[in-house]
Design a protein around this motif. Structure first.
Motif, mmCIF file in Angstrom:
data_model
loop_
_atom_site.group_PDB
_atom_site.id
_atom_site.type_symbol
_atom_site.label_atom_id
_atom_site.label_comp_id
_atom_site.label_asym_id
_atom_site.label_seq_id
_atom_site.Cartn_x
_atom_site.Cartn_y
_atom_site.Cartn_z
ATOM 1 N N ASN A 37 -6.837 -13.398 -12.742
ATOM 2 C CA ASN A 37 -7.396 -13.128 -11.566
ATOM 3 C C ASN A 37 -8.438 -12.090 -11.696
ATOM 4 N N ARG A 38 -9.157 -12.216 -10.499
ATOM 5 C CA ARG A 38 -10.395 -11.477 -10.702
ATOM 6 C C ARG A 38 -10.473 -10.998 -9.029
ATOM 7 N N TYR A 39 -10.707 -9.620 -9.050
ATOM 8 C CA TYR A 39 -10.670 -8.918 -7.729
ATOM 9 C C TYR A 39 -11.829 -8.053 -7.592
ATOM 10 N N LYS A 40 -12.587 -7.921 -6.684
ATOM 11 C CA LYS A 40 -13.725 -6.827 -6.369
ATOM 12 C C LYS A 40 -13.364 -5.880 -5.593
ATOM 13 N N GLY A 41 -13.565 -4.767 -5.726
ATOM 14 C CA GLY A 41 -13.058 -3.586 -5.166
ATOM 15 C C GLY A 41 -13.906 -3.313 -3.982
ATOM 16 N N ASP A 42 -14.123 -4.172 -3.086
ATOM 17 C CA ASP A 42 -15.012 -3.848 -1.841
ATOM 18 C C ASP A 42 -14.391 -4.898 -0.967
ATOM 19 N N ALA A 43 -14.202 -4.311 0.202
ATOM 20 C CA ALA A 43 -13.501 -5.211 1.426
ATOM 21 C C ALA A 43 -14.571 -6.211 2.034
ATOM 22 N N PRO A 44 -13.744 -7.562 2.160
ATOM 23 C CA PRO A 44 -14.458 -8.590 2.646
ATOM 24 C C PRO A 44 -15.299 -7.941 4.042
ATOM 25 N N ASN A 45 -14.526 -7.292 4.874
ATOM 26 C CA ASN A 45 -14.865 -6.971 6.117
ATOM 27 C C ASN A 45 -14.366 -5.363 6.471
ATOM 28 N N THR A 57 -4.388 2.049 -3.527
ATOM 29 C CA THR A 57 -3.289 2.656 -2.978
ATOM 30 C C THR A 57 -2.351 1.520 -2.700
ATOM 31 N N TRP A 58 -1.059 2.170 -2.215
ATOM 32 C CA TRP A 58 -0.025 1.157 -1.929
ATOM 33 C C TRP A 58 0.014 0.873 -0.380
ATOM 34 N N LEU A 59 -0.246 -0.329 -0.196
ATOM 35 C CA LEU A 59 -0.502 -0.921 1.346
ATOM 36 C C LEU A 59 0.891 -1.788 1.562
ATOM 37 N N GLY A 60 1.934 -1.671 0.884
ATOM 38 C CA GLY A 60 3.181 -2.492 1.224
ATOM 39 C C GLY A 60 3.093 -3.409 0.433
ATOM 40 N N SER A 61 4.301 -4.279 0.472
ATOM 41 C CA SER A 61 4.741 -5.436 -0.326
ATOM 42 C C SER A 61 3.782 -6.904 0.271
ATOM 43 N N SER A 62 3.393 -6.929 1.506
ATOM 44 C CA SER A 62 2.741 -7.930 2.061
ATOM 45 C C SER A 62 1.449 -8.034 1.364
ATOM 46 N N GLN A 63 0.665 -9.333 1.380
ATOM 47 C CA GLN A 63 -0.431 -9.556 0.686
ATOM 48 C C GLN A 63 -1.575 -9.418 1.692
ATOM 49 N N THR A 64 -1.316 -9.289 3.040
ATOM 50 C CA THR A 64 -2.372 -9.243 3.901
ATOM 51 C C THR A 64 -3.149 -8.026 3.818
ATOM 52 N N PRO A 65 -2.732 -6.879 3.768
ATOM 53 C CA PRO A 65 -3.776 -5.702 3.624
ATOM 54 C C PRO A 65 -4.373 -5.858 2.542
ATOM 55 N N TYR A 66 -3.901 -6.357 1.242
ATOM 56 C CA TYR A 66 -4.730 -6.197 -0.072
ATOM 57 C C TYR A 66 -5.709 -7.287 0.153
ATOM 58 N N ALA A 67 -5.667 -8.444 0.914
ATOM 59 C CA ALA A 67 -6.723 -9.300 1.146
ATOM 60 C C ALA A 67 -7.535 -8.895 2.077
ATOM 61 N N GLN A 68 -7.456 -7.908 2.726
ATOM 62 C CA GLN A 68 -8.488 -7.018 3.692
ATOM 63 C C GLN A 68 -9.147 -6.184 3.047
ATOM 64 N N SER A 69 -8.701 -5.784 1.893
ATOM 65 C CA SER A 69 -9.294 -4.712 1.086
ATOM 66 C C SER A 69 -10.026 -5.066 -0.135
ATOM 67 N N TYR A 70 -9.494 -6.033 -0.727
ATOM 68 C CA TYR A 70 -10.392 -6.564 -2.122
ATOM 69 C C TYR A 70 -10.837 -7.884 -1.666
ATOM 70 N N GLU A 71 -11.803 -8.436 -2.418
ATOM 71 C CA GLU A 71 -12.212 -9.689 -2.440
ATOM 72 C C GLU A 71 -11.967 -10.592 -3.593
ATOM 73 N N LEU A 72 -11.111 -11.300 -3.413
ATOM 74 C CA LEU A 72 -10.772 -12.089 -4.295
ATOM 75 C C LEU A 72 -11.701 -13.349 -5.059
ATOM 76 N N LYS A 73 -11.884 -13.133 -6.115
ATOM 77 C CA LYS A 73 -13.053 -13.849 -6.796
ATOM 78 C C LYS A 73 -12.431 -15.074 -7.695
ATOM 79 N N SER A 74 -11.415 -15.157 -7.977
ATOM 80 C CA SER A 74 -10.701 -16.334 -8.648
ATOM 81 C C SER A 74 -9.888 -17.177 -7.820
ATOM 82 N N GLU A 75 -10.163 -17.923 -6.873
ATOM 83 C CA GLU A 75 -9.755 -18.559 -5.751
ATOM 84 C C GLU A 75 -9.083 -19.661 -6.025
ATOM 85 N N THR A 76 -9.008 -20.233 -7.226
ATOM 86 C CA THR A 76 -8.246 -21.305 -7.746
ATOM 87 C C THR A 76 -7.036 -21.023 -8.464
ATOM 88 N N ASN A 77 -6.751 -19.669 -8.683
ATOM 89 C CA ASN A 77 -5.440 -19.339 -9.362
ATOM 90 C C ASN A 77 -4.282 -19.482 -8.345
#
Length: 277
Positions: A37-45, A57-77
């Protein structure tokens, strides 16, 4: 990275810095595989991202806040986010007394310590230690660890000020910003005694082997001479020919104060060399 002369439709646009992308090709060059997996440490929005969300930082166990905070670069994983969430959980929720045992199991600690040491000595604050961004997280599948990789270093040498003056930037504390709980790599990881001592060791290595004007000056002069003629010929650049020469030894004012390289390096070396740690 290298320098390029950019010409578009036979029109000279001057000298640019050309930086290798942190993609699968990069991973093939520096890792055993490129499937992680590749993540960019910049929020998409940024308006939707949680405060300090990109800083591990710890944002809880849900994926949603992490998807709001980091840009996923490996979209096929098939399994994104789980490795990142796990590292944030271990980093933020493990007792400090157990962190030296637990964190290296999921995170390349030494790479992160070098990352922080380089950001600090270069006073590169447009980074993890400043707004908490401008890095990549790559999952090294071979070692099953998440790795921190720097990105966007153009405001090194104290150009990004975080509202500090040049003197404060030259004397930036080695543990900046340790009191900011929104930067757990500093506030928590560097609170573990073994990690902190290794971090100081990396700073000492940089100071002894590299951060010395007598060693940096030939490198800087070589690159300045390499691009000088093209820079002087460029009529689209955002600064004067005088600044290109003078900023080597003097501060210039370009919206913000851009520290002169030599006085900045000399003053930073003097401060760190006299620091009690």
């Amino acid at each position: 990275a290298n320098f390029i002369k950019l010409v578009i439709n036979n029109q000279n646009w001057g000298i640019y810095v050309n930086v290798q992308q942190v993609n699968k090709g990069f991973m093939s060059q520096w890792f055993e595989d490129n499937d992680g997996n590749r993540y960019k440490g910049d929020a998409p929005n940024r308006s939707q991202a949680p405060r300090n969300g990109t800083a591990l930082t710890w944002l809880g166990s849900s994926q949603t806040p992490y998807a709001q905070s980091y840009e996923l670069k490996s979209e096929t994983n098939p399994t994104p986010w789980t490795d990142l969430i796990n590292v944030c959980d271990v980093l933020n929720n493990t007792p400090i007394s157990q962190l030296e045992q637990k964190l290296p199991q999921v995170f390349d600690v030494d790479r992160a310590l070098w990352h922080l040491a380089l950001n600090n000595i270069f006073v590169q604050l447009d980074s993890y230690v400043g707004p908490g961004h401008n890095f990549y997280l790559l999952h090294d599948d071979y070692h099953d660890k998440l790795c921190l990789v720097p990105w966007d270093l153009n405001e090194s040498f104290g150009v990004f000020t975080m509202r500090m003056n040049v003197s404060q930037l030259q004397r930036l504390d080695p543990l900046y910003p340790q009191q900011n709980q929104g930067r757990p790599l500093v506030a928590r990881m560097l609170s573990a005694p073994g990690f902190r001592e290794r971090y100081y060791s990396h700073l000492r290595t940089l100071l002894n082997d590299f951060w010395d004007w007598n060693k940096l000056s030939p490198i800087i002069t070589q690159y300045q001479n390499l691009i000088r003629a093209e820079v002087l010929a460029d009529n689209k650049k955002l600064y004067s020919n005088d600044w290109f020469t003078r900023n080597l030894t003097q501060d210039v004012r370009a919206g913000v104060t851009v520290p002169g390289l030599k006085p900045f390096v000399d003053a930073r070396r003097a401060y760190l060399s006299s620091h009690f740690e």
